[in-house]
Scaffold this active site. Structure first.
Site, PDB file in Angstrom:
ATOM      1  N   ASP A 217      36.707  47.967  35.669  1.00  0.00           N
ATOM      2  CA  ASP A 217      36.613  49.420  35.746  1.00  0.00           C
ATOM      3  C   ASP A 217      38.003  50.067  35.738  1.00  0.00           C
ATOM      4  O   ASP A 217      38.908  49.607  36.441  1.00  0.00           O
ATOM      5  CB  ASP A 217      35.904  49.766  37.068  1.00  0.00           C
ATOM      6  CG  ASP A 217      35.547  51.224  37.192  1.00  0.00           C
ATOM      7  OD1 ASP A 217      34.714  51.699  36.405  1.00  0.00           O
ATOM      8  OD2 ASP A 217      36.112  51.897  38.079  1.00  0.00           O
ATOM      9  N   GLU A 268      40.815  28.693  34.612  1.00  0.00           N
ATOM     10  CA  GLU A 268      40.564  27.482  35.406  1.00  0.00           C
ATOM     11  C   GLU A 268      39.104  27.055  35.291  1.00  0.00           C
ATOM     12  O   GLU A 268      38.743  25.949  35.665  1.00  0.00           O
ATOM     13  CB  GLU A 268      40.845  27.755  36.888  1.00  0.00           C
ATOM     14  CG  GLU A 268      42.303  27.820  37.242  1.00  0.00           C
ATOM     15  CD  GLU A 268      42.474  28.194  38.717  1.00  0.00           C
ATOM     16  OE1 GLU A 268      41.613  27.824  39.543  1.00  0.00           O
ATOM     17  OE2 GLU A 268      43.467  28.875  39.023  1.00  0.00           O
TER      18      GLU A 268
HETATM   19  C1  GLC Z   1      34.616  54.219  35.425  1.00  0.00           C
HETATM   20  C2  GLC Z   1      33.121  54.111  35.605  1.00  0.00           C
HETATM   21  C3  GLC Z   1      32.615  55.399  36.155  1.00  0.00           C
HETATM   22  C4  GLC Z   1      33.264  55.643  37.495  1.00  0.00           C
HETATM   23  C5  GLC Z   1      34.781  55.617  37.377  1.00  0.00           C
HETATM   24  C6  GLC Z   1      35.441  55.519  38.713  1.00  0.00           C
HETATM   25  O1  GLC Z   1      34.959  55.128  34.462  1.00  0.00           O
HETATM   26  O2  GLC Z   1      32.524  53.768  34.395  1.00  0.00           O
HETATM   27  O3  GLC Z   1      31.226  55.415  36.289  1.00  0.00           O
HETATM   28  O4  GLC Z   1      32.869  56.890  37.989  1.00  0.00           O
HETATM   29  O5  GLC Z   1      35.213  54.499  36.656  1.00  0.00           O
HETATM   30  O6  GLC Z   1      35.229  54.248  39.269  1.00  0.00           O
END
Ligand code: GLC
Length: 562
Positions: A217, A268
Site C-alpha cells: 500500500d 529466501e
Molecule cells: C491506498 C489504499 C487506499 C487507502 C490508502 C491509505 O491508496 O488503496 O484504500 O485509503 O492507501 O492507506
C-alpha cells in the site's frame, strides 16, 4: 456467437512455479464486503472460505485480500492496529489458516495487503508515543514535530492530507504528528531501524503462514526527507512535477533500499514471495518499483484512468509492455479496485467537464458525477456495462497479470446513492463538498436475489445495498449463459491455457476505432471501440463480449479469435 471448444488453445499455461504471478488473474477481495459468515453485517474470513468454490469456478490464479487486520476502520482497514493478527470482527488466525489451506487446495495463491506507510492511531506503538515525552524513542517511531507560530500553535507546514484537511494533528503536549492520510493514520518514521525490522518480521510472519505475495500500500511514500526548513505546499507541488525523486514525501529513490531488504527476505522462500507496488508515480518512475531487486511488480493504473478509446488503449499497452520488457517484470492491468468508481459506471457516463480530470479534461473518472448527486439519468447503464465487458475481454487477452475487483464479474455499477449518514470513507468526512468518497464500490456483494442483504449474510449489510443488486446477484447470473459472470468464467478458463510469451503484435487495420492484436501463440484479440459494427478478420471466434451480429463485431465489443 460461434464458440469453439477450448481444446483449440493448446499452450501449457502452468509456467514454472516461481513465475506463477507473471500472467496471473488476481481477484481482489475487500473482506468486509465479500461474504458475512457470522451474520453481523460485516464480511469475514470464514465468509471467504465458504466461497472458495465460487472463486475456483471463476478460474482465477490468485486472490488479493485487502486488509483484514485489527482495525478501528477509520479507513476501511487501511488503518492497521496490529500487523500480525486478524481483526476479531473478521475472525481469528486459525480462520485465516483454514482459509489459506482451502484456497491453496483449490489451486489459488494468496496475496495480502501490507500497509507500511502508516499505522492506525490505535496501534500500541502510537498509543505509547502519545503517552511518551517529546524526543522519546516511542515518538521517534512516528513523525512528531514542534509546531510553528509564536507558541507552536500552528502546524509545522501547510501540507494537506490526501483525504483533505491538514496533514498534521496536534497532540496534548503541543507537538504535531504527520499523517499523509486520515488523522487516525499516523505516518511511520522509516529512518528508524526498529520500524524496518518490525516490517521484516511481519513479512516473515505471513510468508511463513503460506502467503504467496504482498500488495504494498502507498509503496512510494515510505522514505521521506523531513529536514528543515520544510517546503510549503506550493513548493511540494512544484517538486512533484519533476519526477526525479526530489519530492520530500513521495517517490524518493531511497525507498528502494527498504525494498531491497524485503526482496532479500522474499527470495529466501521457495517459490520467492511476490510483491506488487501500489505506487501512483509517473510512468517514467514505475520501473524502479517493478525491478527484480525491488518489489518485482508495480500496478499500472494507465488503463484505469483512460477513456474507452482505441488510441489511448493502444499507446498504453505498447508503452507498458516495453517497460515490462526492460525491467524483467510482467505488466499489470486493472480497471477497477476499492478506490475508484467501478468501470461499468465510468464508461456509461457522458464526457464530463474539465474539472473531472485536470490532465485532459475528458477522462470519465466518475467522481464529479458522484459529487453532483449521481444522477441516474446521466448514466447509460447498458452502454457502460457493454464497454466494461469489452474492455475486460481486451485486458484479459493481454500478456501480463490482470487484477480484477470483486463484483466486476457481476458487471456491478457504482452505488451512487448512499445517504451521508451511511457513508464510511474518511475522504467523505475530510473532504466534504469536494468528493463523496469510495463507499459506492465497496457495497457488499449480492449473492442471491431475494435473501436478507442479497445473501451476503443474515444481518443488514454494513453499507446499504440498492434494490437493483437483485438483478446482478450471483444466483441470477450463474445459470444465465450470457451473463457477465459467465463471460468472466469463460474468459478466465480460456486464458488459463494461453500463457505464452509476454508479447503481442498489433495487426494493422484501416479503422481507427478498432484494435487488433495477435499473441505469439496465434491468439487474436479484436476490440471495436466505435459505434458501428465491423467485419472480423479470419479465424474462429472463441469468445466475444456480446453476441456477433450477422458475423460482425458490434459496437463496444471484443472478440477472441484463434
Ligand atoms: C491506498 C489504499 C487506499 C487507502 C490508502 C491509505 O491508496 O488503496 O484504500 O485509503 O492507501 O492507506
Amino acid at each position: 456467437m460461434t464458440e469453439s471448444p477450448t481444446a483449440v488453445l493448446t499452450l501449457d499455461g502452468a509456467g514454472t512455479d516461481a513465475n506463477w504471478w507473471r500472467q496471473a488473474a488476481v481477484y481482489q477481495i475487500y473482506p468486509r464486503s465479500f461474504n458475512d459468515a457470522n451474520n453481523d453485517g460485516l464480511g469475514d474470513i470464514k465468509g471467504i472460505t465458504a466461497k472458495v468454490p465460487y472463486l475456483r469456478e471463476l478460474g482465477l490464479d490468485a486472490v488479493w485480500l485487502s486488509p483484514f487486520y485489527p482495525s478501528e476502520l477509520a479507513d476501511g482497514g487501511y488503518d492497521v492496529a496490529d500487523y500480525r493478527n486478524v481483526d476479531p470482527k473478521l475472525g481469528t488466525l486459525a480462520d485465516f489458516d483454514e482459509m489459506a489451506a482451502a484456497l491453496h487446495a483449490a489451486g489459488l495463491k494468496i496475496i495480502v495487503d501490507i500497509v507500511p506507510n502508516h499505522s492506525s492511531d490505535q496501534h500500541a506503538w502510537f498509543q505509547e508515543a502519545l503517552a511518551a515525552e517529546k524526543g522519546s524513542a516511542a515518538r521517534a517511531r512516528y513523525i512528531f514535530r514542534d509546531g510553528t507560530g509564536e507558541n507552536g500553535e500552528l502546524p509545522p507546514s501547510d501540507w494537506g492530507s490526501i483525504f483533505g484537511g491538514p496533514a498534521w494533528t496536534q497532540v496534548a503536549d503541543g507537538q504535531w504528528y504527520l499523517h499523509l492520510f486520515a488523522s487516525e493514520q499516523p505516518d511511520f518514521n522509516w529512518d528508524n531501524r526498529e520500524i524496518r525490522d518490525d516490517f521484516l518480521k511481519t513479512l516473515r510472519f505471513w510468508s511463513d503462514r503460506g502467503v504467496d505475495g504482498f500488495r504494498i500500500d502507498v509503496a512510494h511514500a515510505l522514505s521521506k526527507d523531513l529536514s528543515e526548513p520544510l517546503p510549503n505546499k506550493a513548493g511540494l507541488q512544484r517538486l512533484e512535477k519533476l519526477h526525479n525523486g526530489s519530492n520530500p514525501l513521495w517517490d524518493r529513490d531511497q525507498v528502494h533500499e527498504i525494498y531491497a531488504e524485503w526482496r532479500a527476505l522474499f527470495n529466501e522462500y521457495t517459490p520467492p514471495r511476490t510483491a506488487v507496488a501500489e505506487a501512483w508515480v509517473d510512468q517514467s518512475r514505475r520501473a524502479r518499483y517493478a525491478s527484480p531487486t525491488s518489489l518485482g511488480q508495480a500496478f499500472n493504473f494507465d488503463l484505469l484512468m483512460a477513456d474507452f478509446e482505441a488510441a489511448s488503449f493502444a499507446s498504453i499497452v505498447t508503452k507498458n509492455l516495453a517497460e515490462a520488457n526492460a525491467t524483467g517484470a510482467s505488466s499489470t492491468w486493472v480497471f477497477s479496485n476499492h478506490d475508484v468508481v467501478r468501470h461499468a459506471t465510468r464508461y456509461g457516463l457522458p464526457a464530463l467537464a474539465a474539472a473531472d480530470n485536470a490532465e485532459d479534461g475528458k477522462t470519465q473518472d466518475g467522481k464529479a458525477w458522484l459529487l453532483a448527486g449521481g444522477d441516474e439519468s446521466a448514466l447509460d447503464r447498458e452502454l457502460g456495462l457493454r464497454r466494461a465487458r469489452a474492455a475486460t475481454l481486451f485486458m484479459l487477452g493481454l500478456p501480463g497479470s490482470a487484477y480484477l475487483y470483486q463484483g466486476e464479474e457481476l458487471g456491478l455499477h457504482e452505488v451512487a446513492q448512499i445517504a451521508d449518514a451511511d457513508r464510511q470513507d474518511p475522504a467523505f468526512f475530510r473532504n466534504k463538498g469536494i468528493e463523496v468518497g469510495r463507499d459506492g464500490c465497496r457495497v457488499p456483494l449480492p449473492w442471491t436475489a431475494t435473501d436478507t442483504s442479497f445473501g451476503f449474510g443474515e444481518a443488514t449489510a454494513h453499507l446499504p445495498q440498492p434494490a437493483w443488486f437483485a438483478d446482478a446477484a450471483v444466483s441470477v447470473q450463474d445459470t444465465a449463459a450470457d451473463s457477465t459472470l459467465n463471460l468472466y468464467r469463460k474468459a478466465l478458463e480460456l486464458r488459463r491455457h494461453l500463457q505464452g510469451a509476454e508479447q503481442l503484435d498489433w495487426v494493422e487495420n484501416a479503422n481507427p476505432d478498432v484494435l487488433h492484436f495477435a499473441r505469439p501463440d496465434g491468439w487474436n484479440v479484436v476490440t471495436n471501440f466505435g459505434a458501428t459494427a465491423v467485419e472480423l478478420p479470419a479465424g474462429t471466434v472463441a469468445l466475444s463480449s456480446v453476441p456477433l451480429v450477422d458475423g460482425k463485431l458490434p459496437a463496444a465489443a471484443t472478440a477472441w479469435l484463434v
